[in-house]
Design an enzyme around this catalytic site. Sequence first.
Site, PDB file in Angstrom:
ATOM      1  N   PHE A 179      36.346-153.380  70.319  1.00 48.81           N
ATOM      2  CA  PHE A 179      35.061-153.320  69.649  1.00 48.81           C
ATOM      3  C   PHE A 179      34.496-151.914  69.531  1.00 48.81           C
ATOM      4  CE2 PHE A 179      35.060-157.577  71.746  1.00 48.81           C
ATOM      5  CZ  PHE A 179      35.225-158.319  70.586  1.00 48.81           C
ATOM      6  N   ASP A 208      39.217-159.961  80.502  1.00 46.90           N
ATOM      7  CA  ASP A 208      40.119-159.015  79.829  1.00 46.90           C
ATOM      8  C   ASP A 208      40.680-157.992  80.809  1.00 46.90           C
ATOM      9  OD1 ASP A 208      41.534-158.111  77.655  1.00 46.90           O
ATOM     10  OD2 ASP A 208      39.928-156.837  76.896  1.00 46.90           O
ATOM     11  N   VAL A 222      35.930-144.866  72.849  1.00 43.15           N
ATOM     12  CA  VAL A 222      35.366-144.208  74.027  1.00 43.15           C
ATOM     13  C   VAL A 222      35.594-142.700  73.906  1.00 43.15           C
ATOM     14  CG1 VAL A 222      35.378-144.035  76.527  1.00 43.15           C
ATOM     15  CG2 VAL A 222      35.814-146.238  75.438  1.00 43.15           C
ATOM     16  N   GLY A 262      39.904-143.069  74.280  1.00 41.27           N
ATOM     17  CA  GLY A 262      40.421-144.435  74.254  1.00 41.27           C
ATOM     18  C   GLY A 262      39.788-145.242  73.153  1.00 41.27           C
TER      19      GLY A 262
END
Length: 1022
Positions: free
Chosen positions: A719, A846, A722, A715
């Site tokens: 920022f 978020d 992953v 992913g």
Amino acid sequence: MGMGFYNSISAVFLSSFFMHAFILHSCLPCFALPGNETDRLALLEIKASITHDPFQVLTSWNETIHFCSWHGVTCGRRHKRVTSLSLPSLKLAGSISPHVGNLSFLRVIDLQNNSLGHEIPPEFRRLHRLQDLQLNNNSLSGEIPTNLSRCSQLLRLAVGFNVLMGKIPNELGLLSKLRVFSIHSNHFTGGVPTSFSNLSSLEKFSASFNNLSGTIPDIFGRMTNLSFLAFDVNSFSGMLPPSIFNLSSLTVLAMLSNKIQGSLPSNLGMVFPSLHTFSISINQFSGSIPVSLSNASNLIEFSMGGNQLHGKVPPLTNLHKLKRLVLADNHLGSGGIDDLAFLCNLSNATHLEILQMFTNNFGGTLPQCIGNLSYSLQKFNIAQNKILGSIPNEIANLANLELLLMSWNQLSGHVPPGVGKLHKLYQLSFGWNSLCGNLPSSFRNLSQLNVLSLTGNKLQGNIPPSLIECQNLRILHLGANNFSGIISQEIFGLLNLYDLSLGQNQFIGSLPENIGILINLEYLDISDNMLFGKIPTSLVSCIKLEYLDMHGNIFNGTIPSTLNSLRGLTELSLSHNNLSGTIPEFLERFVFLESLNLSYNNFEGMLPIKGVFKNATATSVEGNNKLCGGIPEFHLPKCKLQHAKKEGLSLTMKLVLSLVCGILGVIFALTFLYLYCSRRDKKGRATSDSDKFPQMSYQSLLKATNGFASTNLVGMGSFGSVYKGVLEEGETTVAIKVLNLVRRGAYKSFIAECEAFKNIRHRNLVKVLSACSGFDYRGEDFKALIYEFMVNGSLEEWLHPIHTIGETKERPRSLTISQRLNIVIDVAMALDYLHHHCETPIVHCDLKPSNILLNEDMIAHVGDFGLVRFLPKAAENCSGNQSSSLGIKGTIGYAPPEYGMGHEVWTQGDVYSFGILLLEIFTGKRPTDDMFQGTSNLYSFVKTALLEQVEEVLDPVLVQESNHADEGRARNRVLIIGSLISVLEIGVACSAELPRDRLNICDAVAHMCRIRNKLRANGICE
């Protein structure tokens, strides 16, 4: 009938033949020859094997145009046969069809930078004309087919960044024309085949980031054109073969992170005249750096850190192109006065950006010529050496320095005021030297400074008030010096501070009351000074405090009851003061408190027995002579209890009281025993978890992710990226979020996530296991977070599935009603916890499907706390002084409308995001779907449909499920549809455009749980 007759006949025949040949050749494109048809059919099979084509490039592969005009297809002019198949960087998913082997005229296959999976087809063996095979950066698995050796014309074989495994086929040594062999970032094992000695045309050999082992064979003697040789991050051992040092054409030699031994040849700088990258860091090389290195005038990167090199660094006079010099973590230098003479030679390296020399034996003084180093120098690290003398003021010439580390040396003299001219510095460390004098006022100019560490020197005077200009400071270490005077209130105007160390100085006076404005403070050390007065009650505002050390002062009075809010404390030391009164019971409710030192004060009364007070090794109370009680290990006297007067109590009353007290005592004992055992079990589990996941290093994460290979990428966020990784300890699978520190706000995001996860624990929040903060092998900042890995990925992948590559288990195509309802309840409970059950209300900011992760039991976990905000209690449901400095307050479609009008972050913003998320889960439509134009949005779409046509907005999968639920029982279908309507009504109520109309998240949880219980009672919901 002589020869003339035969000549006439021959002429007529030849004329007729060439005429027919010409006509046939002219009409050739008009016919579908068998070979062309084979190519066309093969291309259609290749198209059929592509399951995901987001750019729709294969739509041109149809009957309306000739296949030679299809996107990515090139044909030969003469025979109209396919010679090139080029489809790079198109996000294609699927597999490579075996029918590619029917394109017998293929010379080029370029499918790099896609998401193609499964194996490399063995049918490639039929492509005898193939010259260029580029399959790198996909998700291909299995082994390299051994019969690929039949492609005898192959010039380039590039399969890097995949998930290939097995050994490198020995048969590939038959590819005598091969120039490029690139297999980096895979899972290959074994060694390099000795048959590769036949690859005399090889120019590039890239095998970094694999699991290769053994010794590197001596196979390079005939590779006279080899220019690129990389074996980074493997497990090679032994010595480098001598034939490598005969490769005069080498430009890159990279062996970083292996177990290679031996010394470097004395003629190193002469045998590689074209070398620009020489990287052998983190190996077991010994000996000295060859003097001939100065002759390698094309060197750009010279990296030898993490070895066992010794001796002096030779003159590096001619390295004009050098950008990176890494000598760190060796045994270089002898502590002599001329150890650093080579620095003056580096003034010729006008492009130098990184100079890493830390952890060696360099002695002598810093020469003034360091001011002549490259104007481009960004990182200069000479920490942990034996360097003497003063810091030359000429260091001010290095105007582009961002990192300057000189700690743990023997430097003396004053801090040069010229340091204040280094306006780009973000990290400055002179700690643990013998520097003296006052701090220069020029430090006010270091506006970008994040870290200032001057601990362990002989600095004196006041802390200059001008330091207030350094508003980006997050870490300020001034401990173990001779600073004196009153701690000025200006120091507490550095609002971004999270680590402040002023201990072991000579500060006097009281601790300023305005310390409470440091709401980001996590670490505060003011120990061993001469501070007096009461502990400021304003410390209550420093809600993130984890470490508080105030020992060795003259504080008096009691421990303020307002400190009850500092529930995140892990260490608290108030020893050796004049504090008095009773020890407050709220300390036993600090669940994270691991160390408590209250010794040598004037405390009195009963010592609590719960929490940290149950551990005599973690708690110290000696030197308080008026204390009593506590657990036996403290050896305190028993407390004297005031007994009721015997007069006036009848015998009956005494018996009743005795009986009641006895019953209550038994109940209390059993309850205490149960809580004690359960908490001990939880603590044991927590301890084992923490032991299982120690602080992670960059090297361990590099190995865990196979060099952060794209195949491990699961992913990407705002920022960072992953990766899936497997830790060596216990083969534990984790998720590793690597911050992209180039992105604006990434550093703050890292800090925000760390802060958020330190004090929150909930079954529906992603668990952070560890973190990594340091430098990578190039000396660049590196920050990462290590999470518990969720095997079922993100909610985004389930709601809007695309073809998933490399899965060993086929996922269901959609979520059931039961699963969706459980997920929204899990998310709502997580929000309820963050908003109402943390000591400090937390806003996620978020919430969206990609930030909801699912474990193997499909339990939802809220993750990605990069934008998290902490709110004062008063600001929980109203706007406070919480204007976001991040600029970003969520994701378009999920962020509440008031954020777009400048409203501060608040919990109602999360409620709106939850409402949109709920509607998306049950309708299957994104809030950014193309169908929503103008004033139309997901909220209005569902709200309108609730009146009469609700089934039209529901995800069709759910409607279908309701139609087949307990077939023949209409009541169940009515119940399911009615429940889905109720759920959608909750989503609409939460996502109301006016905040005052939104449903409270607590009520949302209660309503949805009632709906689920109703479905469960009817055997519908799991």
